[in-house]
Design a protein around this motif. Structure first.
Motif, PDB file in Angstrom:
ATOM      1  N   GLY A  14       6.666  -0.321   1.001  1.00 53.94           N
ATOM      2  CA  GLY A  14       6.892  -0.521  -0.438  1.00 53.94           C
ATOM      3  C   GLY A  14       5.686  -1.045  -1.197  1.00 53.94           C
ATOM      4  N   ALA A  15       4.759  -1.700  -0.494  1.00 54.85           N
ATOM      5  CA  ALA A  15       3.671  -2.388  -1.191  1.00 54.85           C
ATOM      6  C   ALA A  15       2.450  -1.501  -1.405  1.00 54.85           C
ATOM      7  N   ALA A  16       2.254  -0.519  -0.522  1.00 51.47           N
ATOM      8  CA  ALA A  16       1.035   0.293  -0.589  1.00 51.47           C
ATOM      9  C   ALA A  16       1.389   1.774  -0.435  1.00 51.47           C
ATOM     10  N   SER A  17       0.361   2.616  -0.253  1.00 54.19           N
ATOM     11  CA  SER A  17       0.606   4.067  -0.192  1.00 54.19           C
ATOM     12  C   SER A  17       1.456   4.453   1.016  1.00 54.19           C
ATOM     13  N   HIS A  18       1.357   3.672   2.085  1.00 58.09           N
ATOM     14  CA  HIS A  18       2.170   3.955   3.271  1.00 58.09           C
ATOM     15  C   HIS A  18       2.420   2.658   4.030  1.00 58.09           C
ATOM     16  N   ALA A  19       3.392   2.710   4.916  1.00 58.37           N
ATOM     17  CA  ALA A  19       3.752   1.516   5.678  1.00 58.37           C
ATOM     18  C   ALA A  19       2.612   1.109   6.609  1.00 58.37           C
ATOM     19  N   THR A  20       2.397  -0.203   6.730  1.00 58.45           N
ATOM     20  CA  THR A  20       1.302  -0.710   7.570  1.00 58.45           C
ATOM     21  C   THR A  20       1.753  -1.972   8.309  1.00 58.45           C
ATOM     22  N   ARG A  21       0.985  -2.336   9.339  1.00 59.49           N
ATOM     23  CA  ARG A  21       1.230  -3.590  10.054  1.00 59.49           C
ATOM     24  C   ARG A  21       0.459  -4.724   9.376  1.00 59.49           C
ATOM     25  N   LEU A  22       1.037  -5.912   9.347  1.00 65.18           N
ATOM     26  CA  LEU A  22       0.334  -7.092   8.827  1.00 65.18           C
ATOM     27  C   LEU A  22      -0.316  -7.803  10.023  1.00 65.18           C
ATOM     28  N   THR A  23      -1.420  -7.228  10.507  1.00 69.06           N
ATOM     29  CA  THR A  23      -2.004  -7.717  11.765  1.00 69.06           C
ATOM     30  C   THR A  23      -2.587  -9.127  11.635  1.00 69.06           C
ATOM     31  N   ASP A  24      -3.044  -9.482  10.425  1.00 68.22           N
ATOM     32  CA  ASP A  24      -3.603 -10.837  10.283  1.00 68.22           C
ATOM     33  C   ASP A  24      -2.503 -11.901  10.463  1.00 68.22           C
ATOM     34  N   VAL A  25      -1.309 -11.615   9.948  1.00 70.83           N
ATOM     35  CA  VAL A  25      -0.196 -12.567  10.124  1.00 70.83           C
ATOM     36  C   VAL A  25       0.235 -12.578  11.594  1.00 70.83           C
ATOM     37  N   GLU A  26       0.261 -11.391  12.204  1.00 66.10           N
ATOM     38  CA  GLU A  26       0.641 -11.305  13.626  1.00 66.10           C
ATOM     39  C   GLU A  26      -0.277 -12.196  14.460  1.00 66.10           C
ATOM     40  N   LYS A  27      -1.603 -12.085  14.211  1.00 66.52           N
ATOM     41  CA  LYS A  27      -2.578 -12.878  14.994  1.00 66.52           C
ATOM     42  C   LYS A  27      -2.394 -14.368  14.732  1.00 66.52           C
ATOM     43  N   ALA A  38       0.035 -13.424   4.217  1.00 67.46           N
ATOM     44  CA  ALA A  38       0.589 -12.056   4.183  1.00 67.46           C
ATOM     45  C   ALA A  38       0.211 -11.364   2.875  1.00 67.46           C
ATOM     46  N   GLY A  39      -0.351 -10.199   2.984  1.00 65.80           N
ATOM     47  CA  GLY A  39      -0.677  -9.408   1.790  1.00 65.80           C
ATOM     48  C   GLY A  39      -2.045  -9.711   1.218  1.00 65.80           C
ATOM     49  N   ALA A  40      -2.663 -10.819   1.641  1.00 71.39           N
ATOM     50  CA  ALA A  40      -3.962 -11.213   1.060  1.00 71.39           C
ATOM     51  C   ALA A  40      -5.024 -10.143   1.326  1.00 71.39           C
ATOM     52  N   LYS A  41      -4.940  -9.491   2.505  1.00 67.81           N
ATOM     53  CA  LYS A  41      -5.991  -8.526   2.877  1.00 67.81           C
ATOM     54  C   LYS A  41      -5.671  -7.097   2.424  1.00 67.81           C
ATOM     55  N   LEU A  42      -4.525  -6.893   1.782  1.00 65.76           N
ATOM     56  CA  LEU A  42      -4.192  -5.537   1.334  1.00 65.76           C
ATOM     57  C   LEU A  42      -5.130  -5.161   0.202  1.00 65.76           C
ATOM     58  N   GLU A  43      -5.945  -4.125   0.435  1.00 66.10           N
ATOM     59  CA  GLU A  43      -6.940  -3.754  -0.584  1.00 66.10           C
ATOM     60  C   GLU A  43      -6.276  -3.063  -1.760  1.00 66.10           C
TER      61      GLU A  43
END
Ligand SMILES: Cc1cc2nc3c(=O)[nH]c(=O)nc-3n(C[C@H](O)[C@H](O)[C@H](O)COP(=O)(O)OP(=O)(O)OC[C@H]3O[C@@H](n4cnc5c(N)ncnc54)[C@H](O)[C@@H]3O)c2cc1C
Length: 283
Positions: free
Chosen positions: A214-227, A246-251
């Motif tokens: 819902g937030a970007a062009s396609h679904a993605t993993r939030l790997t920074d939060v995972e780490k 969460a979401g801070a790194k979404l360009e």
């Protein structure tokens, strides 16, 4: 508007669908029709032949086999939402299906159709990413399997060729997983949808997988939060701290009449925290 003229053929098996697809110039598969038909009515898609896969025996149904959950591509959202097996061993998939659209959409729409269409606001993609699910496809050349993180590639763009049929989704069942969504009131599509799956041992988070839609062009993993969650105590505090990034790194972040980019980014944090807390509550 009405669609351009087209032929209609009903496939009786996966191989029959592939043969029909090869024979038809400009042919397209149709399952529930809830995404394709609106596009045809707008003449954004003009298939010469529709090959119906909705009633192929064996293409729908939910089972557990070799330690994995297997869902046929033509399984409707209603069947997924009602599955006693899923509710028991991997409840996040059933929880997500019940969030989709309305009863009419859930009665006709299918898992395979939703994944192949890859609407940026569709609910299932986030869950498939969090579960690290496998997408199984077949073409005349044989079977192909890709992981969800290699499947969603861009706006309405997936790792699926025009000559392939999506046959099934397989995943290791995960109990400690949850989906949290802020949805559009009318359609129920996700403005922001987050699915989280946690692996916890002796009170510590071994690993986390988080899928965002819902937030970007396609679904993605939030790997920074995972780490950020790895090795942390399985607590509400750890989740709150990790969700702040969460979401801070979404360009690139969507902005439309439903929500501005700024609001969506803020909601990514809120719904990441909710999904993680939901997953933790299931441990
Ligand atoms: C009013 C409304 C509200 C909705 N709300 C939501 C919502 O809240 N959340 C959400 O996630 N979705 C929502 N949807 C979308 C809905 O879930 C669709 O059913 C789904 O996206 C597409 O599934 P389908 O079976 O209808 O696919 P179709 O429309 O039949 O096909 C869609 C695309 O997938 C391809 N395809 C279909 N099956 C296969 C297959 N087995 N292999 C390869 N390609 C295939 C088709 O060729 C086509 O390109 C909504 C739709 C409507 C109309």
């Amino acid at each position: 508007m009405i669609p351009t003229a087209f032929d209609y053929q009903r496939a009786t098996s996966i191989d029959d669908a592939l043969t029909k697809l090869q024979a038809a110039s400009g042919g397209k598969l149709i399952a529930g029709g809830h995404s394709l038909v609106p596009l045809m009515k707008l003449r954004l898609s003009e298939p010469a032949v529709l090959i119906d896969v909705a009633r192929i025996p064996g293409l729908s149904g939910i089972k557990e086999k070799d330690g994995k959950i297997e869902i046929g591509a033509a399984t409707t959202h209603r069947e997924v939402a009602a599955s006693a097996l899923l509710k028991q061993v991997c409840p996040v998939i059933a929880d997500t299906a019940i969030e989709i659209g309305d009863p009419q959409v859930r009665n006709r729409g299918t898992l395979g159709g939703s994944l192949a269409h890859a609407d940026p606001s569709a609910d299932y993609p986030a869950v498939m990413l969090a579960l690290d699910a496998e997408i199984h496809m077949k073409s005349a050349k044989g079977w192909r399997v890709v992981k969800a993180h290699d499947f969603f590639q861009g706006l309405f763009t997936v790792n699926l060729s025009a000559d392939e049929i999506l046959a099934a989704v397989k995943s290791t069942p995960v109990k400690a997983a949850a989906y949290a969504t802020l949805h559009q009131r009318a359609s129920h599509f996700a403005i922001v949808g987050v699915a989280a799956a946690l692996d916890v041992k002796n009170g510590a988070i071994q690993s986390a997988r988080i899928g965002l839609t819902g937030a970007a062009s396609h679904a993605t993993r939030l790997t920074d939060v995972e780490k950020a969650l790895e090795g942390k105590p399985a607590s509400a505090d750890s989740i709150m701290t990790a969700a702040r990034i969460a979401g801070a790194k979404l360009e690139e972040i969507n902005s439309d009449l439903h929500a501005s980019a700024e609001y969506r980014r803020a909601m990514v944090q809120v719904f990441t925290e909710r999904a993680l807390k939901g997953a933790l509550a299931r441990i």
